[in-house]
Design a protein around this motif. Sequence first.
Motif, mmCIF file in Angstrom:
data_model
loop_
_atom_site.group_PDB
_atom_site.id
_atom_site.type_symbol
_atom_site.label_atom_id
_atom_site.label_comp_id
_atom_site.label_asym_id
_atom_site.label_seq_id
_atom_site.Cartn_x
_atom_site.Cartn_y
_atom_site.Cartn_z
ATOM 1 N N GLY A 151 11.342 18.161 8.194
ATOM 2 C CA GLY A 151 11.559 16.853 8.547
ATOM 3 C C GLY A 151 10.455 15.807 7.850
ATOM 4 N N PRO A 152 9.203 16.095 7.773
ATOM 5 C CA PRO A 152 8.359 15.113 7.100
ATOM 6 C C PRO A 152 8.574 15.048 5.631
ATOM 7 N N LEU A 153 8.848 16.106 5.000
ATOM 8 C CA LEU A 153 9.200 16.042 3.711
ATOM 9 C C LEU A 153 10.320 15.062 3.245
ATOM 10 N N GLY B 270 -7.321 5.218 3.302
ATOM 11 C CA GLY B 270 -6.742 4.092 2.444
ATOM 12 C C GLY B 270 -5.445 3.856 2.701
ATOM 13 N N ALA B 271 -4.639 4.606 3.660
ATOM 14 C CA ALA B 271 -3.237 4.490 3.858
ATOM 15 C C ALA B 271 -2.916 3.170 4.647
ATOM 16 N N ASP B 272 -1.855 2.778 4.387
ATOM 17 C CA ASP B 272 -1.510 1.613 5.222
ATOM 18 C C ASP B 272 -0.701 2.010 6.441
ATOM 19 N N VAL B 273 -0.087 3.255 6.224
ATOM 20 C CA VAL B 273 0.757 3.878 7.451
ATOM 21 C C VAL B 273 0.373 5.314 7.236
ATOM 22 N N LEU B 274 -0.047 5.861 8.566
ATOM 23 C CA LEU B 274 0.012 7.274 8.527
ATOM 24 C C LEU B 274 0.961 7.823 9.465
ATOM 25 N N TYR B 275 1.903 8.687 9.196
ATOM 26 C CA TYR B 275 2.967 9.496 9.757
ATOM 27 C C TYR B 275 2.469 10.750 10.231
ATOM 28 N N CYS B 276 2.275 11.194 11.570
ATOM 29 C CA CYS B 276 2.377 12.540 12.117
ATOM 30 C C CYS B 276 3.403 12.977 12.893
ATOM 31 N N GLY C 219 0.837 -1.044 0.006
ATOM 32 C CA GLY C 219 -0.080 -0.111 0.052
ATOM 33 C C GLY C 219 0.842 1.195 0.028
ATOM 34 N N TYR C 220 0.462 2.185 0.431
ATOM 35 C CA TYR C 220 1.016 3.718 0.538
ATOM 36 C C TYR C 220 0.917 4.255 2.039
ATOM 37 N N ALA C 221 2.033 5.243 2.165
ATOM 38 C CA ALA C 221 2.131 5.757 3.505
ATOM 39 C C ALA C 221 1.635 7.400 3.096
ATOM 40 N N VAL C 222 1.046 7.963 4.204
ATOM 41 C CA VAL C 222 0.654 9.182 4.219
ATOM 42 C C VAL C 222 1.499 9.975 5.015
ATOM 43 N N VAL C 223 2.241 11.048 4.805
ATOM 44 C CA VAL C 223 3.192 11.752 5.634
ATOM 45 C C VAL C 223 2.633 13.043 5.724
ATOM 46 N N LEU C 224 2.143 13.365 6.993
ATOM 47 C CA LEU C 224 1.409 14.693 7.456
ATOM 48 C C LEU C 224 2.453 15.612 8.092
#
Length: 311
Positions: free
Chosen positions: A32-34, A121-127, A2-7
């Motif tokens: 950092g998140p970028l 739909g994200a498999d991983v969420l970064y905050c 899947g995909y990761a969302v990086v917020l």
Amino acid sequence: MGYAVVLGEALVDLLDGELDGERVYRQAIGGGPLNVAVGVARLGGAAQFVGSLGDDALGGRIRAFLTAADVGVAGAITAPAPTTLAVVTYTGPEPDFRFYGEPPSYGLLGPDDLDLALLEGADVLYCGSIVLLQPDTLAAARRAWSLAAGLRVFDPNVRARLLNGPAALEGLREVVAEFAASANLVKLSAADAVLLYPGEPVEGVAAYLRELGAGTVVVTIGAAGAVLAAAEADPVRVPAPKVNAIDATGAGDSVMAALIADLLLDGEPEGPSGWADRVAFALRVAGLVCESPGGATAMPTRAAVQNRFNT
């Protein structure tokens, strides 16, 4: 996979340096998140960046940079503000960041700006990182966190210059505890740990965050590697490889990126030994980043890591 969302934030770093005997500032796309989003993409994972970008030429360059790095930008909004600049000087073991631009272009993403389908739909969420100091974007991060159906990863990425006194630090400490309590993975640096929990050894910080509810905690400790607290095992130290370091910019972000990329590839590992292997790989990625100048531009591919360390 899947995909990761990086917020989080994207901005422009002005790196203090010298050219032909003159003091100069080298422009670099950062945040950092970028860096994490680009690192995930370079390591073969699919990443979507969610945040606010300035409405000027620099904001356009950030969007183009992410697109060229195969990072999705469907969840990135353009906000009516000039792009925030982070002036970076090097006087001690950690770089010193001073931020310019009001309101901060990276802190204008609100809860109503979120692409809910993208998040769900994200498999991983970064905050994490400095967007958590901006009320609107903190509210957006909380909403994203509550919607996440996949794994949640968190990195406080503290910047002391943005904390206006003890009340601000205490407020951030509460936010860190809030996100850590329901995170599958928390990654922080030893510098973060010292600022948030002064006087506490890094093993103690890792154990405390696990007690709050975090599934796994990784504390990077520079050239010494990282402290890992996984499952019910006591915290252990994972050594870093010996490298010819010239620039540590983005090294901690690359650890986070490597851990996320492997979560996308193989899910959560089995037990503490599986996590130790993951962290060891992430430290090799960081070692290679330290051998190149720049942050996002230094993020390596898996092949480059394997070639450098013969693995």
